[in-house]
Design a protein around this motif. Sequence first.
Motif, PDB file in Angstrom:
ATOM      1  N   PRO A   1     -47.773 -94.249  62.076  1.00 58.18           N
ATOM      2  CA  PRO A   1     -46.936 -95.363  61.618  1.00 58.18           C
ATOM      3  C   PRO A   1     -47.541 -96.708  62.007  1.00 58.18           C
ATOM      4  O   PRO A   1     -48.365 -96.806  62.919  1.00 58.18           O
ATOM      5  N   SER A   2     -47.112 -97.732  61.281  1.00 56.72           N
ATOM      6  CA  SER A   2     -47.499 -99.101  61.640  1.00 56.72           C
ATOM      7  C   SER A   2     -46.463 -99.654  62.616  1.00 56.72           C
ATOM      8  O   SER A   2     -45.253 -99.560  62.370  1.00 56.72           O
ATOM      9  N   CYS A   3     -46.927-100.213  63.718  1.00 58.29           N
ATOM     10  CA  CYS A   3     -46.035-100.687  64.785  1.00 58.29           C
ATOM     11  C   CYS A   3     -46.206-102.194  64.984  1.00 58.29           C
ATOM     12  O   CYS A   3     -47.322-102.712  64.897  1.00 58.29           O
ATOM     13  N   GLU A   4     -45.098-102.855  65.247  1.00 55.07           N
ATOM     14  CA  GLU A   4     -45.092-104.284  65.550  1.00 55.07           C
ATOM     15  C   GLU A   4     -44.437-104.486  66.917  1.00 55.07           C
ATOM     16  O   GLU A   4     -43.232-104.274  67.071  1.00 55.07           O
ATOM     17  N   VAL A   5     -45.265-104.905  67.898  1.00 56.49           N
ATOM     18  CA  VAL A   5     -44.796-105.140  69.260  1.00 56.49           C
ATOM     19  C   VAL A   5     -45.185-106.562  69.663  1.00 56.49           C
ATOM     20  O   VAL A   5     -46.372-106.912  69.601  1.00 56.49           O
ATOM     21  N   PRO A   6     -44.229-107.421  70.030  1.00 55.94           N
ATOM     22  CA  PRO A   6     -44.579-108.792  70.434  1.00 55.94           C
ATOM     23  C   PRO A   6     -45.428-108.783  71.702  1.00 55.94           C
ATOM     24  O   PRO A   6     -45.176-108.019  72.635  1.00 55.94           O
ATOM     25  N   GLU A   7     -46.450-109.662  71.743  1.00 57.58           N
ATOM     26  CA  GLU A   7     -47.332-109.713  72.906  1.00 57.58           C
ATOM     27  C   GLU A   7     -46.631-110.320  74.118  1.00 57.58           C
ATOM     28  O   GLU A   7     -46.779-109.828  75.239  1.00 57.58           O
ATOM     29  N   LYS A   8     -45.845-111.397  73.869  1.00 54.60           N
ATOM     30  CA  LYS A   8     -45.158-112.083  74.971  1.00 54.60           C
ATOM     31  C   LYS A   8     -43.722-112.367  74.580  1.00 54.60           C
ATOM     32  O   LYS A   8     -43.437-112.776  73.461  1.00 54.60           O
ATOM     33  N   VAL A   9     -42.826-112.160  75.538  1.00 55.74           N
ATOM     34  CA  VAL A   9     -41.403-112.469  75.354  1.00 55.74           C
ATOM     35  C   VAL A   9     -40.919-113.139  76.624  1.00 55.74           C
ATOM     36  O   VAL A   9     -41.205-112.668  77.735  1.00 55.74           O
ATOM     37  N   MET A  10     -40.199-114.271  76.470  1.00 55.72           N
ATOM     38  CA  MET A  10     -39.697-114.982  77.635  1.00 55.72           C
ATOM     39  C   MET A  10     -38.488-114.254  78.223  1.00 55.72           C
ATOM     40  O   MET A  10     -37.639-113.738  77.496  1.00 55.72           O
ATOM     41  N   LYS A  11     -38.450-114.198  79.489  1.00 54.82           N
ATOM     42  CA  LYS A  11     -37.377-113.516  80.205  1.00 54.82           C
ATOM     43  C   LYS A  11     -36.017-114.086  79.824  1.00 54.82           C
ATOM     44  O   LYS A  11     -35.832-115.304  79.764  1.00 54.82           O
ATOM     45  N   GLY A  12     -35.070-113.185  79.544  1.00 54.16           N
ATOM     46  CA  GLY A  12     -33.725-113.597  79.172  1.00 54.16           C
ATOM     47  C   GLY A  12     -33.517-113.736  77.677  1.00 54.16           C
ATOM     48  O   GLY A  12     -32.384-113.912  77.231  1.00 54.16           O
ATOM     49  N   PHE A  13     -34.599-113.639  76.891  1.00 55.51           N
ATOM     50  CA  PHE A  13     -34.491-113.739  75.445  1.00 55.51           C
ATOM     51  C   PHE A  13     -34.455-112.336  74.826  1.00 55.51           C
ATOM     52  O   PHE A  13     -34.733-111.340  75.485  1.00 55.51           O
ATOM     53  N   SER A  14     -34.122-112.284  73.518  1.00 52.72           N
ATOM     54  CA  SER A  14     -34.076-111.003  72.804  1.00 52.72           C
ATOM     55  C   SER A  14     -35.448-110.688  72.207  1.00 52.72           C
ATOM     56  O   SER A  14     -36.298-111.573  72.052  1.00 52.72           O
ATOM     57  N   ALA A  15     -35.644-109.413  71.858  1.00 51.68           N
ATOM     58  CA  ALA A  15     -36.917-108.978  71.278  1.00 51.68           C
ATOM     59  C   ALA A  15     -36.673-107.784  70.365  1.00 51.68           C
ATOM     60  O   ALA A  15     -35.750-106.994  70.582  1.00 51.68           O
ATOM     61  N   GLU A  16     -37.505-107.662  69.314  1.00 50.17           N
ATOM     62  CA  GLU A  16     -37.423-106.554  68.374  1.00 50.17           C
ATOM     63  C   GLU A  16     -38.798-105.923  68.193  1.00 50.17           C
ATOM     64  O   GLU A  16     -39.792-106.634  68.022  1.00 50.17           O
ATOM     65  N   LEU A  17     -38.832-104.588  68.203  1.00 53.47           N
ATOM     66  CA  LEU A  17     -40.048-103.821  67.968  1.00 53.47           C
ATOM     67  C   LEU A  17     -39.809-102.964  66.721  1.00 53.47           C
ATOM     68  O   LEU A  17     -38.761-102.324  66.598  1.00 53.47           O
ATOM     69  N   HIS A  18     -40.795-102.952  65.803  1.00 49.72           N
ATOM     70  CA  HIS A  18     -40.618-102.262  64.526  1.00 49.72           C
ATOM     71  C   HIS A  18     -41.653-101.153  64.363  1.00 49.72           C
ATOM     72  O   HIS A  18     -42.786-101.263  64.845  1.00 49.72           O
ATOM     73  N   CYS A  19     -41.225-100.091  63.645  1.00 49.49           N
ATOM     74  CA  CYS A  19     -42.088 -98.931  63.402  1.00 49.49           C
ATOM     75  C   CYS A  19     -41.759 -98.373  62.017  1.00 49.49           C
ATOM     76  O   CYS A  19     -40.580 -98.224  61.674  1.00 49.49           O
TER      77      CYS A  19
END
Length: 322
Positions: free
Chosen positions: A162-180
């Motif tokens: 599968p193709s995966c999308e993972v953010p390299e950096k996320v600031m603490k306390g913020f939201s994040a999404e990873l896709h597959c």
Amino acid sequence: MGHIMVLIVFHCWWICFFLQTKFAIIKMLWECVQTYSCVCLYLFYPPVPSSDPVTVTTSKAKVEVHENTNAVLSCEFRTEKETNPRVEWKKRGKEVSYVYFDGDFTGGFKSRASIDGATMTLRGVTQKDSGVYHCEVTARQDKIKLGEVTVTLIVLVPPHAPSCEVPEKVMKGFSAELHCKDKLSVPAATYSWYKDNKPLNTGKLAEINYTLDPKTGTLKFKTVSKSDEGQYRCEASNGVGAPKSCAGQHMKITEFELNMAIVIALEVGAFLLLLSCCVSVCLCCRRRRNHLKQRGYFSSLFSRTKTNCNPPTDVSLKVSYL
């Protein structure tokens, strides 16, 4: 004389027995008609056998095979009179296209398809072969000249990476999404996520700060913390072949740091903002003054000031002097 009497008596007895038997049979038939009329009519007047019209059937209406294997699409027929019916296969998509017509296969099916009676075999099927096929049999000499049956072919495709999308950096306390996502597998794949090669829990626990949708492959963090930092990978599976994963990607959790460069940038920004405000005020005042000057406000004000500054004239002094 005695023999004659014996013959006469025997003859009379036989006549009585015959009539009694005949009456008994007639009575039995009458009771049968009254009680089992349909059965009796069937016994005495059996139906005349008639031939069936053309019929088309299949032993398997839904065929599922793995990719690059052979698929057998069953089609069996029976005709009333026709001995050489015409057989056709069609595939239904956006448009209906012929697969087998006029005794020969069409297009790309020529080199990898065969037919036995009306049953068709496709060799080395791919995902493009999936669809709905129609087997049509035409018997011109039959009362009902056309019969058809539908067969659905599903080509099973194992998972792909599968193709995966993972953010390299996320600031603490913020939201994040990873896709597959795996767009090629059939049936559609389900997804699971791993962090540092350990499966993420999909249960509803109080300490979990994320949600995972196994159908869409989306992993959502409500608010990330330092413990969420690590290497993430996604795995796709559909029960056809071995599961496949994407390469692991690292997600770093950063914290907001107020260093000297940020302080200098904020001070410069504040100075520029103040300077722009001062320039704006000066320009506004200048424009207003020019506007009032054009209307003659300053000239009238100057003339009134000049008149008021002249010394008063003493009329009595002027008369005595004269």
